[in-house]
Design a protein around this motif. Structure first.
Motif, PDB file in Angstrom:
ATOM      1  N   GLN A   8       0.782  -1.561   0.081  1.00  0.00           N
ATOM      2  CA  GLN A   8       0.047  -0.130  -0.210  1.00  0.00           C
ATOM      3  C   GLN A   8       0.650   1.242  -0.247  1.00  0.00           C
ATOM      4  O   GLN A   8       0.449   2.578  -0.517  1.00  0.00           O
ATOM      5  N   ILE A   9       1.761   1.305   0.580  1.00  0.00           N
ATOM      6  CA  ILE A   9       3.066   2.154   0.272  1.00  0.00           C
ATOM      7  C   ILE A   9       4.015   2.970  -0.725  1.00  0.00           C
ATOM      8  O   ILE A   9       4.055   3.513  -0.882  1.00  0.00           O
ATOM      9  N   LYS A  17       4.040   8.745   4.396  1.00  0.00           N
ATOM     10  CA  LYS A  17       3.364   9.800   5.356  1.00  0.00           C
ATOM     11  C   LYS A  17       1.262   9.583   4.958  1.00  0.00           C
ATOM     12  O   LYS A  17       1.005   9.537   6.210  1.00  0.00           O
ATOM     13  N   GLY A  18       1.280   9.359   4.011  1.00  0.00           N
ATOM     14  CA  GLY A  18      -0.416   8.537   3.900  1.00  0.00           C
ATOM     15  C   GLY A  18      -0.536   7.554   4.969  1.00  0.00           C
ATOM     16  O   GLY A  18      -1.538   8.084   6.044  1.00  0.00           O
ATOM     17  N   GLN A  19       0.195   6.830   5.306  1.00  0.00           N
ATOM     18  CA  GLN A  19       0.217   5.218   6.166  1.00  0.00           C
ATOM     19  C   GLN A  19       0.296   5.670   7.174  1.00  0.00           C
ATOM     20  O   GLN A  19      -0.272   5.752   8.058  1.00  0.00           O
ATOM     21  N   HIS A  20       1.227   5.896   7.250  1.00  0.00           N
ATOM     22  CA  HIS A  20       1.272   7.417   8.656  1.00  0.00           C
ATOM     23  C   HIS A  20      -0.478   8.158   9.386  1.00  0.00           C
ATOM     24  O   HIS A  20      -0.605   7.707  10.356  1.00  0.00           O
ATOM     25  N   THR A  21      -0.337   8.676   8.211  1.00  0.00           N
ATOM     26  CA  THR A  21      -2.009   9.411   8.888  1.00  0.00           C
ATOM     27  C   THR A  21      -2.995   8.755   8.418  1.00  0.00           C
ATOM     28  O   THR A  21      -3.930   9.403  10.264  1.00  0.00           O
ATOM     29  N   LEU A  22      -3.033   7.561   7.622  1.00  0.00           N
ATOM     30  CA  LEU A  22      -4.142   6.797   7.971  1.00  0.00           C
ATOM     31  C   LEU A  22      -4.611   6.093   8.948  1.00  0.00           C
ATOM     32  O   LEU A  22      -5.439   6.081  10.108  1.00  0.00           O
ATOM     33  N   LEU A  43     -10.943  -1.376   5.649  1.00  0.00           N
ATOM     34  CA  LEU A  43     -10.010  -0.350   6.722  1.00  0.00           C
ATOM     35  C   LEU A  43      -9.427  -0.950   7.334  1.00  0.00           C
ATOM     36  O   LEU A  43      -8.680  -0.236   7.977  1.00  0.00           O
ATOM     37  N   VAL A  44      -9.736  -2.107   8.380  1.00  0.00           N
ATOM     38  CA  VAL A  44      -8.924  -2.244   8.975  1.00  0.00           C
ATOM     39  C   VAL A  44      -7.756  -2.971   8.331  1.00  0.00           C
ATOM     40  O   VAL A  44      -6.282  -2.822   8.883  1.00  0.00           O
ATOM     41  N   ARG A  45      -7.967  -3.946   7.044  1.00  0.00           N
ATOM     42  CA  ARG A  45      -6.294  -4.300   6.536  1.00  0.00           C
ATOM     43  C   ARG A  45      -5.986  -3.517   6.233  1.00  0.00           C
ATOM     44  O   ARG A  45      -4.168  -3.371   6.124  1.00  0.00           O
ATOM     45  N   ALA A  46      -6.168  -1.959   5.318  1.00  0.00           N
ATOM     46  CA  ALA A  46      -5.587  -0.924   5.212  1.00  0.00           C
ATOM     47  C   ALA A  46      -4.954  -0.295   6.680  1.00  0.00           C
ATOM     48  O   ALA A  46      -3.589   0.729   5.942  1.00  0.00           O
ATOM     49  N   GLY A  47      -5.041  -0.066   7.824  1.00  0.00           N
ATOM     50  CA  GLY A  47      -4.161   0.418   8.659  1.00  0.00           C
ATOM     51  C   GLY A  47      -4.702   1.386   9.254  1.00  0.00           C
ATOM     52  O   GLY A  47      -4.257   1.786  10.204  1.00  0.00           O
ATOM     53  N   VAL A  48      -6.086   1.758   9.281  1.00  0.00           N
ATOM     54  CA  VAL A  48      -6.962   3.059  10.393  1.00  0.00           C
ATOM     55  C   VAL A  48      -6.447   2.565  11.948  1.00  0.00           C
ATOM     56  O   VAL A  48      -6.593   1.254  11.780  1.00  0.00           O
ATOM     57  N   GLY A  49      -6.612   3.429  11.913  1.00  0.00           N
ATOM     58  CA  GLY A  49      -6.237   3.748  13.786  1.00  0.00           C
ATOM     59  C   GLY A  49      -7.516   3.231  14.324  1.00  0.00           C
ATOM     60  O   GLY A  49      -7.144   2.502  15.400  1.00  0.00           O
ATOM     61  N   THR A 207      -6.368  10.009   4.315  1.00  0.00           N
ATOM     62  CA  THR A 207      -5.038  10.372   3.746  1.00  0.00           C
ATOM     63  C   THR A 207      -4.423  11.893   3.840  1.00  0.00           C
ATOM     64  O   THR A 207      -3.202  11.489   3.617  1.00  0.00           O
ATOM     65  N   GLU A 208      -6.022  12.286   3.411  1.00  0.00           N
ATOM     66  CA  GLU A 208      -5.704  13.605   3.436  1.00  0.00           C
ATOM     67  C   GLU A 208      -5.558  14.607   2.210  1.00  0.00           C
ATOM     68  O   GLU A 208      -4.760  14.845   1.576  1.00  0.00           O
TER      69      GLU A 208
END
Length: 339
Positions: A8-9, A17-22, A43-49, A207-208
């Motif tokens: 995804q990164i 940056k987007g992954q960290h923001t997510l 969303l969970v697989r993508a890494g939402v906080g 990811t803004e």
């Protein structure tokens, strides 16, 4: 950054940056059925906080055809969908905080959950709840993503307060209401396609990357191969009570919610829509028959019964749900059958 998200990164639209923001974002997901379970998993697989799920229903066998997160064991245990979703999602990604609320989604129950979220995801099955989400979104300035599907048909739209028309505006110009899964059935691919549109927009917001958001209302029919992408700019109404210049958020007011009352001395709940309607009873009777209900009708009402479930619907949309004193259950039956 975890190897888990490496592919995804590599996608230029997200990157490190987007992954960290997510991973710092919080999503409120209303509904844990077909759209809800699939959106939650993506969303969970993508890494939402953090993911907060609201749902009032439990897992039934008929859900398994399209609600991908659940299993036969969940059916046997009659687990609430929210609880079953939490169990499976935490097995998929223990880094995401998953909170669940097994409650009816009303203006009163949702309002305390909204202020600290970054996005609201619609996975409901009725327009009353969606209009509540629409008002909450604008009251608290939080984007939300509409999604609906039935038969082989699906649609999605991303609503950004202060920028796009809201759902209340769209209802004046785009015919959104009508069939339900109970009356017209549904196939899994329609769910998956709707979720693809919803979750892609969600990733842009989380990811803004708002500049990449789709600015059209999308609808499709996978069986006939039809697709529409409708520009909505002219749908925005200055006099809209949700997003207009004098917004009053009408669907957060108790008087504009579906009215329910347990009838004295009877195992019957009366359900009334917020405003009277003029139903085509003959068509309603045909829909109930197609669902396997035994139907009796006259010019004033339609009575439909299947097993222990019986509902009587009047021409003005009022209904009597027999065999229960549970208002939440009666409201669920009403919305499931009436849309």
């Amino acid at each position: 950054m975890s190897e888990r998200y490496s592919r995804q990164i590599l996608f230029s639209g997200i990157g490190e940056k987007g992954q960290h923001t997510l991973g710092e974002k919080h999503v409120l997901l209303i509904g844990a059925g077909a759209l809800g379970s699939a959106n939650a998993e993506l969303l969970v697989r993508a890494g939402v906080g953090k993911l907060t799920i609201v749902d009032r229903d439990y897992v039934e066998e008929s859900n398994l055809q399209r609600q991908q997160l659940y299993t036969e064991k969940d059916v046997e245990q009659k687990l609430p969908k929210a609880a079953a979703a939490k169990k499976h999602l935490e097995e998929i990604n223990s880094d995401t905080e998953v909170k669940v609320h097994v409650i009816d989604a009303t203006a009163q129950s949702l309002q305390p959950l909204v202020p600290d979220v970054d996005l609201i995801m619609d996975a409901t099955d009725n327009f009353e709840t969606r209009l509540i989400l629409n008002d909450l979104s604008h009251k608290y300035n939080i984007p939300w993503i509409f999604g609906a599907c039935v038969g082989s048909f699906g649609m999605s739209y991303t609503i950004i307060p202060g920028k796009t028309p809201c759902l209340n505006c769209l209802l004046r110009t785009i015919p959104l209401q009508g069939m339900t899964c109970e009356t017209s059935g549904i196939i899994g691919p329609a769910v998956q396609m709707t979720v693809a549109y919803q979750s892609a927009e969600a990733l842009k917001i989380l990811t803004e990357n708002r500049g990449a958001l789709r600015e059209t209302f999308v609808s499709f029919d996978l069986w006939s191969g039809q697709f529409q992408s409708i520009k909505t700019g002219r749908s925005k109404k200055e006099d809209c009570l949700t997003c207009g210049t004098a917004a009053s958020y009408p669907f957060l007011q108790p008087e504009n919610s579906t009215k329910t009352a347990v009838l004295c001395g009877r195992e019957t709940v009366q359900v009334r829509p917020p405003n009277p309607v003029d139903l085509e009873l003959e068509r309603l009777g045909r829909d109930f028959s197609a669902m396997g209900y035994e139907v009796k009708a006259n010019p004033y009402l339609v009575s439909a019964q299947k097993d222990a479930e019986r509902i009587v619907v009047f021409k003005d949309g009022r209904a009597l749900v027999h065999g229960t004193k549970d208002i939440v259950h009666a409201k669920s039956v009403y919305q499931r059958l009436m849309g």
